[in-house]
Structures are given as structure tokens and as C-alpha cells.
Design a protein around this motif. Structure first.
Motif, PDB file in Angstrom:
ATOM      1  N   ALA A  53      -7.287   4.031   1.048  1.00  0.00           N
ATOM      2  CA  ALA A  53      -8.138   4.625   0.074  1.00  0.00           C
ATOM      3  C   ALA A  53      -9.440   5.281   0.512  1.00  0.00           C
ATOM      4  CB  ALA A  53      -8.557   3.587  -1.065  1.00  0.00           C
ATOM      5  N   TYR A  54     -10.099   4.679   1.603  1.00  0.00           N
ATOM      6  CA  TYR A  54     -11.130   5.292   2.311  1.00  0.00           C
ATOM      7  C   TYR A  54     -10.677   6.616   3.037  1.00  0.00           C
ATOM      8  CZ  TYR A  54     -14.814   6.248   5.674  1.00  0.00           C
ATOM      9  OH  TYR A  54     -15.775   6.810   6.377  1.00  0.00           O
ATOM     10  N   CYS A  87       0.856  -1.221   0.058  1.00  0.00           N
ATOM     11  CA  CYS A  87       0.026   0.004   0.025  1.00  0.00           C
ATOM     12  C   CYS A  87       0.826   1.251  -0.076  1.00  0.00           C
ATOM     13  CB  CYS A  87      -0.855   0.052   1.204  1.00  0.00           C
ATOM     14  SG  CYS A  87      -1.819   1.511   1.328  1.00  0.00           S
ATOM     15  N   ALA A  88       0.431   2.267  -0.734  1.00  0.00           N
ATOM     16  CA  ALA A  88       1.353   3.471  -0.668  1.00  0.00           C
ATOM     17  C   ALA A  88       1.018   4.253   0.353  1.00  0.00           C
ATOM     18  CB  ALA A  88       0.843   4.102  -2.306  1.00  0.00           C
ATOM     19  N   GLY A  89       0.073   3.931   1.128  1.00  0.00           N
ATOM     20  CA  GLY A  89      -0.230   4.721   2.257  1.00  0.00           C
ATOM     21  C   GLY A  89       0.274   4.252   3.752  1.00  0.00           C
ATOM     22  N   CYS A  90      -0.007   2.998   3.983  1.00  0.00           N
ATOM     23  CA  CYS A  90       0.505   2.533   5.047  1.00  0.00           C
ATOM     24  C   CYS A  90       1.642   1.257   4.966  1.00  0.00           C
ATOM     25  CB  CYS A  90      -0.398   1.926   5.774  1.00  0.00           C
ATOM     26  SG  CYS A  90      -1.353   0.517   4.960  1.00  0.00           S
ATOM     27  N   GLY A  91       1.983   0.770   3.725  1.00  0.00           N
ATOM     28  CA  GLY A  91       3.030  -0.094   3.549  1.00  0.00           C
ATOM     29  C   GLY A  91       2.529  -1.497   3.653  1.00  0.00           C
ATOM     30  N   LYS A  92       1.358  -1.627   4.027  1.00  0.00           N
ATOM     31  CA  LYS A  92       0.707  -3.154   4.351  1.00  0.00           C
ATOM     32  C   LYS A  92       0.718  -3.768   3.092  1.00  0.00           C
ATOM     33  CE  LYS A  92      -3.643  -4.113   4.591  1.00  0.00           C
ATOM     34  NZ  LYS A  92      -5.052  -4.055   5.089  1.00  0.00           N
ATOM     35  N   LYS A  93       1.035  -5.129   3.036  1.00  0.00           N
ATOM     36  CA  LYS A  93       1.106  -6.023   1.796  1.00  0.00           C
ATOM     37  C   LYS A  93      -0.440  -6.182   1.421  1.00  0.00           C
ATOM     38  CE  LYS A  93       5.111  -8.529   2.744  1.00  0.00           C
ATOM     39  NZ  LYS A  93       5.715 -10.267   2.771  1.00  0.00           N
ATOM     40  N   ILE A  94      -0.774  -5.930   0.185  1.00  0.00           N
ATOM     41  CA  ILE A  94      -2.057  -6.132  -0.436  1.00  0.00           C
ATOM     42  C   ILE A  94      -1.967  -6.871  -1.722  1.00  0.00           C
ATOM     43  CG2 ILE A  94      -3.016  -4.012   0.639  1.00  0.00           C
ATOM     44  CD1 ILE A  94      -2.598  -2.626  -1.677  1.00  0.00           C
ATOM     45  N   GLY A  95      -3.002  -7.463  -2.103  1.00  0.00           N
ATOM     46  CA  GLY A  95      -3.038  -8.040  -3.317  1.00  0.00           C
ATOM     47  C   GLY A  95      -3.171  -7.063  -4.603  1.00  0.00           C
TER      48      GLY A  95
END
Length: 161
Positions: free
Chosen positions: A26-27, A4-12
Motif C-alpha cells: 500500500a505504501y 496481498c494483491a501486490g506481493c501475495g503475502k498472507k495478511i490478516g
């Protein structure tokens, strides 16, 4: 896997969408800055609420510097018709009822969190002498109340010698 560009969490890759944010970030990006600031302030307070809970009055490496007051939290939980039905079957044939156990576990977690929050609000960083009391509110057993209580205190952690 993307990050994620915001928090750095791995996302699909499907979750990332076109902007590279997870659904939470995003929200938050779609909200007004004042609202995001309120959310962040609430998250900081929630992090500070993490108080120490003890069922005893003392522990060797914790020094109670101030006793503030008795705090309590009450949580009432209802089990839906299906949980009642399956619990009734377990009552007849024997065995453990996972649905009832999960409800009891959830009520315990909620009550202990509320107890920590109560302690935080009066300026404590720990609760000692914690006691949990379960009360059946209806004769059918479909409503259960959990009361958690203890003494809100300020402690100072001492290094082990």
C-alpha cells in the motif's frame, strides 16, 4: 487469511484494508513510479550482496580465481543505560546478560553484512580469512566496536567428485 494483491503475502483481514494490499505494498502504491524503481534497484543490489564468508583461506570445493584486496567493516554499538544497569547486576550475581548478548549478536550481524557489501563493491563474491575483533571503546563497557576483516576474492564453485 487474505493474500496481498501486490506481493501475495498472507495478511490478516484487518491489515488488508479496502484495497487488499499489505502495508508495504500500500505504501509502494502511494509513491511515484521513479521512487519505486529506485527502491526495486536497491533491493536487487541488496540481493546480490550475499557473498560467501569463510574463516579459512580455502575449502575443497571452492576455487579462488582472483584475490582482490583486504576489506574491513567497523560497527560501533552502544548499550543504553538500562542494559548497562542490568549487565552490572549480572556482573555481581553472575549469569548471562541477554541484553549484552543481543547487542553483541546484532553488532556481529551488522559487521558481517557490511563486510559482504564491501566485497561486493570491489567485485568479489566471497571473503576468506574472516576475522572478528571486539574492542571496548569506553571504560564502563557501554560502547563496543566490532571490526570484521578478510580478503575479498572471486571464487568458482566446483562440483564434488
Amino acid at each position: 487469511m487474505a493474500k496481498c494483491a501486490g506481493c501475495g503475502k498472507k495478511i490478516g483481514f484487518l491489515e488488508a484494508g479496502s484495497n487488499g494490499f499489505c502495508s508495504t505494498c500500500a505504501y509502494l502504491e502511494s509513491l511515484e513510479p521513479e521512487v519505486v524503481e529506485q527502491i526495486n534497484l536497491k533491493a536487487e543490489i541488496e540481493a546480490d550482496v550475499d557473498a560467501i564468508l569463510l574463516t579459512t583461506e580455502t575449502v575443497p570445493n571452492l576455487n579462488i580465481t582472483k584475490r582482490i584486496e583486504i576489506v574491513s567493516a567497523e560497527c560501533a554499538f552502544g548499550m543504553n543505560v538500562f542494559k548497562d544497569l542490568f549487565a552490572g547486576v549480572r556482573d555481581i550475581v553472575g549469569g548471562r546478560s541477554e541484553a549484552v548478548q543481543k547487542t553483541m549478536r546484532d553488532s556481529r550481524k551488522a559487521a558481517l553484512y557490511e563486510l559482504k557489501r564491501e566485497a561486493y563493491e570491489v567485485g568479489a563474491n566471497a571473503v576468506v580469512g574472516v576475522d572478528l575483533d571486539y574492542v571496548e571503546l569506553s571504560s564502563a563497557g557501554s560502547m563496543v566496536m566490532l571490526v570484521a576483516s578478510g580478503t575479498a576474492v572471486v571464487i568458482e564453485v566446483q562440483a564434488n567428485e
